[in-house]
Design a protein around this motif. Sequence first.
Motif, PDB file in Angstrom:
ATOM      1  N   GLU A  54       0.821  -1.214   0.000  1.00 39.42           N
ATOM      2  CA  GLU A  54       0.000   0.000   0.000  1.00 39.42           C
ATOM      3  C   GLU A  54       0.854   1.263   0.000  1.00 39.42           C
ATOM      4  O   GLU A  54       0.536   2.240  -0.671  1.00 39.42           O
ATOM      5  CB  GLU A  54      -0.941   0.000   1.215  1.00 39.42           C
ATOM      6  N   ARG A  58       0.647   4.148  -2.683  1.00 39.33           N
ATOM      7  CA  ARG A  58       0.365   5.549  -2.327  1.00 39.33           C
ATOM      8  C   ARG A  58       1.430   6.483  -2.892  1.00 39.33           C
ATOM      9  O   ARG A  58       1.122   7.519  -3.475  1.00 39.33           O
ATOM     10  CB  ARG A  58       0.305   5.718  -0.808  1.00 39.33           C
ATOM     11  N   GLU A  68      -5.781  10.697  -2.347  1.00 43.10           N
ATOM     12  CA  GLU A  68      -6.441   9.601  -1.642  1.00 43.10           C
ATOM     13  C   GLU A  68      -7.659  10.098  -0.871  1.00 43.10           C
ATOM     14  O   GLU A  68      -7.625  11.173  -0.264  1.00 43.10           O
ATOM     15  CB  GLU A  68      -5.458   8.935  -0.673  1.00 43.10           C
ATOM     16  N   LEU A  69      -8.715   9.326  -0.878  1.00 42.27           N
ATOM     17  CA  LEU A  69      -9.876   9.574  -0.028  1.00 42.27           C
ATOM     18  C   LEU A  69     -10.416   8.218   0.388  1.00 42.27           C
ATOM     19  O   LEU A  69      -9.805   7.196   0.085  1.00 42.27           O
ATOM     20  CB  LEU A  69     -10.940  10.439  -0.739  1.00 42.27           C
ATOM     21  N   LEU A  70     -11.509   8.208   1.101  1.00 43.56           N
ATOM     22  CA  LEU A  70     -12.106   6.933   1.477  1.00 43.56           C
ATOM     23  C   LEU A  70     -13.608   7.022   1.262  1.00 43.56           C
ATOM     24  O   LEU A  70     -14.282   7.850   1.877  1.00 43.56           O
ATOM     25  CB  LEU A  70     -11.772   6.584   2.928  1.00 43.56           C
ATOM     26  N   LEU A  71     -14.107   6.195   0.367  1.00 41.12           N
ATOM     27  CA  LEU A  71     -15.530   6.196   0.025  1.00 41.12           C
ATOM     28  C   LEU A  71     -16.242   5.139   0.868  1.00 41.12           C
ATOM     29  O   LEU A  71     -15.606   4.206   1.357  1.00 41.12           O
ATOM     30  CB  LEU A  71     -15.683   5.857  -1.466  1.00 41.12           C
ATOM     31  N   HIS A 110     -16.387   1.162  -7.229  1.00 42.86           N
ATOM     32  CA  HIS A 110     -17.025   2.405  -6.765  1.00 42.86           C
ATOM     33  C   HIS A 110     -17.349   3.431  -7.846  1.00 42.86           C
ATOM     34  O   HIS A 110     -17.378   4.625  -7.563  1.00 42.86           O
ATOM     35  CB  HIS A 110     -16.151   3.035  -5.678  1.00 42.86           C
ATOM     36  N   LEU A 132      -8.962  10.571  -8.155  1.00 49.12           N
ATOM     37  CA  LEU A 132      -9.184  10.233  -6.747  1.00 49.12           C
ATOM     38  C   LEU A 132      -9.014   8.734  -6.550  1.00 49.12           C
ATOM     39  O   LEU A 132      -9.468   7.950  -7.382  1.00 49.12           O
ATOM     40  CB  LEU A 132     -10.607  10.639  -6.347  1.00 49.12           C
ATOM     41  N   TYR A 133      -8.356   8.360  -5.453  1.00 44.17           N
ATOM     42  CA  TYR A 133      -8.201   6.922  -5.209  1.00 44.17           C
ATOM     43  C   TYR A 133      -8.409   6.574  -3.764  1.00 44.17           C
ATOM     44  O   TYR A 133      -8.385   7.441  -2.877  1.00 44.17           O
ATOM     45  CB  TYR A 133      -6.831   6.430  -5.691  1.00 44.17           C
ATOM     46  N   GLN A 134      -8.628   5.303  -3.522  1.00 48.20           N
ATOM     47  CA  GLN A 134      -8.786   4.801  -2.160  1.00 48.20           C
ATOM     48  C   GLN A 134      -8.222   3.387  -2.093  1.00 48.20           C
ATOM     49  O   GLN A 134      -8.053   2.717  -3.114  1.00 48.20           O
ATOM     50  CB  GLN A 134     -10.266   4.786  -1.762  1.00 48.20           C
ATOM     51  N   GLN A 136      -9.142  -0.063   0.005  1.00 47.81           N
ATOM     52  CA  GLN A 136     -10.278  -0.461   0.826  1.00 47.81           C
ATOM     53  C   GLN A 136     -10.681  -1.908   0.567  1.00 47.81           C
ATOM     54  O   GLN A 136     -10.363  -2.473  -0.472  1.00 47.81           O
ATOM     55  CB  GLN A 136     -11.425   0.462   0.423  1.00 47.81           C
ATOM     56  N   LYS A 158      -7.018  -1.262  -4.431  1.00 48.64           N
ATOM     57  CA  LYS A 158      -6.819   0.176  -4.650  1.00 48.64           C
ATOM     58  C   LYS A 158      -7.640   0.487  -5.874  1.00 48.64           C
ATOM     59  O   LYS A 158      -7.480  -0.163  -6.913  1.00 48.64           O
ATOM     60  CB  LYS A 158      -5.333   0.454  -4.902  1.00 48.64           C
TER      61      LYS A 158
END
Length: 575
Positions: A54, A58, A68-71, A110, A132-134, A136, A158
């Motif tokens: 990770e 990143r 980076e964000l978190l959905l 997503h 934008l990525y996450q 999760q 990712k």
Amino acid sequence: MKMSKMFFTTLRETPADAEVVSHQLLVRAGFIRKTTSGIYTYMPLLWKVLKKIETIIREEMDAKDAQELLLPILQPEELWQESGRWEVYGKELMRLQDRHGKMCCLGPTHEEIITALARDEIKSYRQLPVNLYQIQDKFRDEIRPRFGLLRGKEFIMKDAYSFDADEAGLDVSYQKMTEAYVNIFNRCGLETRMVRSDSGAIGGSVSHEFMVLTRTDSGENDVLFCDTCDYAANSNRAESKMLPAETDGKFNEAKEVDTPNVKSIEDLAKFFNIAPSAICKTLVYVADKRYVLALIRGDKAIEEIKLKNAIDANEIRIASDDEVKDLVEKNGFNTGSGFIGPKGINVQVIGDNSITELKNFVVGINKTDMHLVGANWGKEIDLPKIVTDIRLAEAGETCPVCDGKLDITKGIEVGNIFKLGTKYSKKMKSTFTDENGKEQPFVMGCYGIGVSRTAAAAVERYHDENGIQWPMSIAPYHVSIVPVNVNDELQMRTAEAFYKELMDKKVEVIIDDRSERAGVKFKDADLIGIPVRITVGKTITEGNVEIKIRSTGEMLVVPKDEAVNKVIELIAKTA
Ligand code: ATP
Ligand code: MG
């Protein structure tokens, strides 16, 4: 970390349900534990590996200006209705209901959430481009969860999504992600090839998969790759140039000949003493409930995905003997498979490119125990209306791009990038205002990496009969120190001094301070696969210790005062 305190157990036995090496070794070495089919606990050792992967992801994503964000994992049905995927996604989507009866799903991907977010947040072309990525957990109710972390029902991904004002912008975003992916997998120590892929249910026009070439027989996909250039492709879409072959049957005239009970291409070739490549093979398929005939040169095989795409079918399968009989009878003939041919059968016929060069060839004519010999296209038989590439490319054939030789290996898809275009933004009315004040849908791309699958792919690629051989960059620890006898005061004191010094120097190190037999410790060390091992044993009385390199098995005897520097040098060299 002291191994006496570490939360892990190694197993001598291979778990019965583990078919592939990565699954076997990750369980045996204590990296994963199964909760139920397709669902695993990531134990502390694996978690270290995942965090390293990770971090690499990143760094490389950030370097390409992705943020980076978190959905949310839990997603409302409405958004999936808007995109039209609530139905299309089918059984793979994990659906659930809340206490008010509202339907939701656990995110398998997503696009919906992010397209809705962009709709709300991005108003003007001035805010573009955005990526934008996450990282999760994703949930997919796979038909066959298997192979441990390679295909789970819950796994770490990712996922990134780019938003651009136009196609040219998307091309730039796509190129940046391609570069990021190349860097990511290189840094994970994995040899990957980028291959063109089918975009499947996600849709869009262009997509590529990143395949780890395992160079072994493990992996879910067959990948053909060129030994000279970069060309690589999943076997279900790989192209090739065929090697020269005899395609002239050399019959002087066309006539029907008795071929009693001679059905297979091999038997026909023997019977007539000709090359299989001078025979036209006819295969019957059932495509979405209709029959289709596929013609191909006798020595070649049909690639069913290519055939499926060429005739625009959703599902195809080879017809059973009864179905072949049924088709033949419907067309006024009376024979079984083995004698079938295109002439007089009134269904769609599709030919592979390989049939065009056939001359004076042999072909079935729907009469039991008979074949037509000396046939030529446009004379006895018409060339099918569609002639295209529906052939399975094979190792040994020639690269379609350069003139190199194609080779085949198993591959594991670790990443997938798609040009989505406006597929989601149009459906979900996700727009921005362009320079002329006009509303335009976002031009999108999406980019996935299977994080947990990448860890497993590394094990598939790097292991031997004794265990895992982690690449340095993603190994859970760099060094393990094994004092052979924990009751020996000098050995323990030396080992602990190394441990402290290495930790001070920011080396990630474990010390096997368990009061196990040396043999057990060595076995565990090999199984877990830490790249460098320092053994402090009897030779310490002469001032020496042993350093073992896991990937090569190389063993060095070094004076104890030089050991730490030597280890640091080794880490730097292989990092
Ligand atoms: P596959 O063809 O293997 O099912 P996919 O095309 O469904 O993959 P994507 O939707 O593109 O996969 O997901 C992005 C990445 O997530 C894949 O490249 C893969 O590395 C990983 N991935 C997909 N499904 C799984 C799974 N069930 N378990 C682990 N990793 C997965
Ligand atoms: Mg899938």
